[in-house]
Write an enzyme that holds these catalytic residues in place. Sequence first.
Site, PDB file in Angstrom:
ATOM      1  CE  LYS A 122      -4.165  -1.903   2.209  1.00 16.14           C
ATOM      2  NZ  LYS A 122      -3.736  -3.292   2.390  1.00 16.14           N
ATOM      3  CE  LYS A 164      -6.896   2.050   5.149  1.00 19.70           C
ATOM      4  NZ  LYS A 164      -7.305   2.468   3.781  1.00 19.70           N
ATOM      5  N   GLY A 170      -8.461  -7.329   3.071  1.00 22.05           N
ATOM      6  CA  GLY A 170      -9.497  -8.069   3.786  1.00 22.05           C
ATOM      7  C   GLY A 170      -9.703  -7.625   5.215  1.00 22.05           C
ATOM      8  N   GLY A 171      -9.215  -6.422   5.566  1.00 22.78           N
ATOM      9  CA  GLY A 171      -9.424  -5.919   6.921  1.00 22.78           C
ATOM     10  C   GLY A 171      -8.391  -6.371   7.923  1.00 22.78           C
ATOM     11  CG  HIS A 214     -15.060   0.519   0.103  1.00 20.58           C
ATOM     12  ND1 HIS A 214     -14.068   0.144   0.972  1.00 20.58           N
ATOM     13  CD2 HIS A 214     -14.725  -0.009  -1.096  1.00 20.58           C
ATOM     14  CE1 HIS A 214     -13.168  -0.585   0.317  1.00 20.58           C
ATOM     15  NE2 HIS A 214     -13.560  -0.694  -0.939  1.00 20.58           N
ATOM     16  CG  HIS A 241     -11.805  -2.107   8.738  1.00 19.27           C
ATOM     17  ND1 HIS A 241     -12.278  -0.820   8.600  1.00 19.27           N
ATOM     18  CD2 HIS A 241     -11.215  -2.159   9.965  1.00 19.27           C
ATOM     19  CE1 HIS A 241     -11.973  -0.128   9.673  1.00 19.27           C
ATOM     20  NE2 HIS A 241     -11.342  -0.901  10.514  1.00 19.27           N
ATOM     21  CD  GLU A 281     -11.005  -2.221  -2.626  1.00 24.60           C
ATOM     22  OE1 GLU A 281     -10.812  -1.707  -1.505  1.00 24.60           O
ATOM     23  OE2 GLU A 281     -11.357  -3.399  -2.786  1.00 24.60           O
ATOM     24  NE  ARG A 298      -7.529 -10.045  -3.760  1.00 26.67           N
ATOM     25  CZ  ARG A 298      -8.669  -9.532  -3.335  1.00 26.67           C
ATOM     26  NH1 ARG A 298      -9.773  -9.700  -4.050  1.00 26.67           N
ATOM     27  NH2 ARG A 298      -8.740  -8.828  -2.214  1.00 26.67           N
TER      28      ARG A 298
END
Length: 669
Positions: A122, A164, A170-171, A214, A241, A281, A298
């Site tokens: 990220k 994060k 996936g949270g 989101h 999340h 996103e 993906r």
Amino acid sequence: MTDSPKTINSALIANRGEIACRVMRTAKAMGIRTIAVYSEADASAPHVQMADDAFLLGPAPAADSYLNVERILQAARATGADAVHPGYGFLSENAAFARACAEAGLTFIGPPPDAIEIMGDKAKAKRRMIDAGVPCVPGYQGEDQADKALLAAAKDVGFPIMVKAAAGGGGRGMRLVENANDLPTALTTARSEAENAFGAGDLILERAIIEPRHVEIQVFADAHGNVIHLGERDCSVQRRHQKVLEEAPSPAVTPDIREAMGAAAVKAACDIGYVGAGTVEFLLDREGAFYFLEMNTRLQVEHPVTEMVTDIDLVALQFQVAQGRALPLSQADVTLSGHSIEARLYAEDVAQGFLPAAGRVDFWQPAPSARTDSGIASGLEVSAFYDPMLAKIITHAETRDDARRKLVDALKATAIFGLTTNKAFLIDALEKPDFADGAATTAFIGDNFTDNDLAAPAFTDEIAACAAVLFFAQGRKTALAQSLGVPAALFNWRSASPVTTPYRLKANETQHDIGVTPEGENEYAVTTGEQSFSITLSNLSAHDAVLSVDGSRKALLYNIPIGASGRLQLSISGADFDIQNLHEIFATAEGGANAGVVSAPMHGLLVDIFIKNGQQVAKGDRLAVLEAMKMQHELTAPVSGKVTDIHSEAGVQVSANSVLFEIDPEDEA
């Protein structure tokens, strides 16, 4: 310049569950031979049965099976695969795995390793997008990962702040921090969770945008330089999340926003030389401004809603692009038709804070009125080693409200017994005015659900009365099967006065004493407490029943577990109950359990223990961290007192309800 086209004849699906089954369906339709891989825990799983060939990877833990690169490559060699589809999760966003596939002469059905590497971190991704001119949330994505540097950066970014994991998604490894005092603990927990989930503990910080939408854009690119987007999906309804409900298109996105957001997503894909299916996103604020969040390199869990509104099979498109073919459509060819909504059915206990709930699927019957992507079957054991998602239920209609109502009906018609699931919660969420009006943000669950809303459904007098009639009817059915030709006219007939059959039924800690008196072939007078009901059983099949209660029609789903005397699993209006007839069950007394006994709430790995024998603890103190289904859960002291026994140790796999610690409670003053 592109590689020459190649033909995929056989594909190994390096995944499990519903996504493995989903990929296989399309592969088989395209004439491609399918190969499953599986762990010891998944030996009888549907994806294994569905494949043309299968290969055992190893023990249940993901590190020994679905994350074991060498074993997957060995499986490909042994079974003659010429391509690998990674699905989502596990190794799907692992650049080293993509490179290893290429080195082994296998076509990796996904983007180039360099693109995975850039977007898989990220921090790197955000720096790259800032340089590319894609709008990004203010934050810290530096290489200095010392707590001191992160604490200092947080002060510059401002609170509230999101912590994060730089890798994965996936949270996992994600925490919302409201103030500076809570940040050190959040950094420690997020880093530990990230290391366990992704093998990397690097973190980034982002200013928390309060109550955003989101919204994500589905992009597709080929090796010939063509890049398009297929519209947006709204994934705002989340818990921890992790997404729960997804839809396409977003009720908050105007044509102008769609065009601008789509252009930004295409720019992001072009900037990194992307090929294949990907999702960019964004967070969308109240004013219509959007910010890059991350790119998932993906196929997404929620891809079916895009398929429904575009009428494009995204998996088929993945196979075509992976074989070197050009995209068969341009941006101008993409049209959105109608509305689609998806609900994720999880094995989890909503009343216990959405805790994962492993166990056996006693009976599974998807609704015939909706698309259901699943990887489960009746009799399957759902393991605590993997993600708790069981299935996805997807509907499509001309309007959003029609799609929403169809999904509610489909969930009510979905039978899943033996496990605690979030089915009733999904129905409640879909029926909340905020969702029905298209106003849901990422704060939806917190804003719309109280603890009472999330509690287990009430086992009411009426539901107990319906259950008692089913117990009676099933008992009669069993007796008739053992008798010789009793005519229908004699069903429920007595030569003397009517006989009332007593039941003592219990579910969700609520007990009812009930009397059932037959008044005709399929008519019953039922009493419980001061309530009385007139019930007609108009239809009874293997797992479906239709009753009329005081003239009101009720459609039920039910199951009688094999070998379980005195038990009835019942679903009514989407609420599920596991009901005991205490007149048939000789249950052991619960006894006075010590208030200081701390048991494992689920199967999982005991990651860390923070206490020692003899230590004094206060109620609410952290005792340990338990990891199950990819999430870490804190175990806290139920009482204040002295730790007298520790029955396990860090790094050990523990079973649900096993005693971990004992605390001698302090006497209350």
